[in-house]
Scaffold this motif. Sequence first.
Motif, short mmCIF file in Angstrom:
data_model
loop_
_atom_site.label_atom_id
_atom_site.label_comp_id
_atom_site.label_asym_id
_atom_site.label_seq_id
_atom_site.Cartn_x
_atom_site.Cartn_y
_atom_site.Cartn_z
N LYS A 6 11.50 16.68 37.45
CA LYS A 6 13.57 16.61 37.53
C LYS A 6 13.54 18.61 37.69
O LYS A 6 12.45 18.91 36.67
N HIS A 38 15.69 19.63 43.52
CA HIS A 38 15.10 19.82 44.15
C HIS A 38 14.39 21.16 44.13
O HIS A 38 13.06 21.19 43.90
N ARG A 80 6.98 11.97 48.98
CA ARG A 80 6.75 10.94 48.08
C ARG A 80 8.13 9.82 48.61
O ARG A 80 7.86 8.73 48.93
N ASN A 137 8.40 20.83 46.48
CA ASN A 137 9.98 20.55 46.25
C ASN A 137 10.28 18.79 46.17
O ASN A 137 11.32 18.37 46.41
N ASP A 138 8.93 18.24 45.84
CA ASP A 138 9.45 16.28 45.70
C ASP A 138 9.92 16.07 47.36
O ASP A 138 10.62 15.20 46.94
N SER A 184 9.20 11.13 39.41
CA SER A 184 9.49 12.49 39.68
C SER A 184 9.57 13.38 38.72
O SER A 184 10.46 13.42 37.48
#
Length: 486
Positions: free
Chosen positions: A481, A87, A461, A457-458, A479
Amino acid sequence: MNSVANDCMSQDSETRPNIVFLFADDLCTYSVGCYGNQDVQTPNLDRLAHDGVVFDKHYNTTAICMASRANVFTGMYEYKTGCNFTHGDMRPEIWAKSYPVLLREAGYLTAFAGKFGIEVEGKGLCEDDFDFWGGGPGQTNYQTAKNASMKKYADEYPHSTLSYAAFGKDVIREASEQNRPFCLSISFKAPHKPATPDPRFDHVYQGKKFTKPENFGREFGEHLSAQSKQGRQYPRFTDWNYDTDYDGEMAKYHQQVFGIDVAVGMIRDELKAHGLQENTVVIFTSDNGYICGSHGYGSKVLPMEESSRVPLMIYHPNSSLNGRQVRCDRLTGNIDFAPTMLELAGLSIPSNMDGKSLLGLLKNPTDGGHEQLSFINVYGPLPTHSLSCLTPQYKYTYWWYGEEEMEPVEELFDTQNDPLELKNLAGNSQSTDAIEMMRSKYDQQLDHWKKHAVNYNDYRRFGTLFDRHIPIEDKNLDSPKKSKSE
């Protein structure tokens, strides 16, 4: 030194307790004698348990090194720290409210040794934020000489575990000479793989036969979700030889824990040598547990008890519970350490922290803790990503991922009456009220995620992916990566 520090320094070290925070890596509850394992030798940890309070329902809200350490430093859930493998690193504004920074600003002498576990953007390992530094990047090394900040201890203690105890003794002596309150944080590399026990302890478990847990083996994992079998935890049951050489693997594992136990004894002896034992709070725990063959899995990460629940022993010299072998069964988490340390120092707890101070439980172990906690995994293969809701009695996990041969499923375990998690109550007609209650609590936890997750940093979602009410076909599985790995 700022005004807050000046105000705090006006109190002498006898009024503000010292703090020793001892952190193992991958240590499960059945590695410690006071948690019921008669096969192991942990005399110093058992003495700490006898002297203080043992916590029986203590969980890491994320059971993997980097994220768990970020939880501990900040008192926040992972989706608010924004920090985990794959992340990204921690932002400096998050680190600025961590317990090491806040305690140092308040006049504490601060020291860190061992596996730091995170990096902060623009600051790296943050060694300048500590008065004494023995930390290292990444996984560090079991050979003391290969840890740059610890080389001076290599001749006497070539294995890193005892070198950290030597570092701790030096810090205790220096703080005593300065008459300053101190916070000593030590993060042992042990017993993290690759298994590398200190050879001076080879005799401890030589030829030892170990009792397997009652849920050991693949036959006790058939009721667990297909999603949980998609990560590396499932093949590691055989890859790491738990199925064929359990005694050999556990001898190495427990020998590493024995080294930690010796280190704990060295540190507590040094406190006594300087007359500091009656003004020092000692906390011992682990960054996550470890699955050593239970249910036919290995490693950590997953929400099962062996990886998510860990030992916690706290000795507070002013607790009326000392020496009474008191056990606390209230629900606590790794997000509680930062608030606890701040309260010990007489500081206010920032509103951003999700955790609660544990000090009240050292007065009354039946009143306090959490009514519910989140357990998070957003590391590894996407099917293994999940959110769990924990209460003092139940653990509910929604395995959201689905594809042609894998449907989203629920797991509900009564960890109070079924601690080995042998019976999934989801779908049981007699557990309708419990499943509905836990679904509601899960939705509350997810709502907190949606409201408070960092926008980088996702993490946003997952507010959609983990939503029980959104069909799988409406969820975006793509996503970005990153290359950082465990």
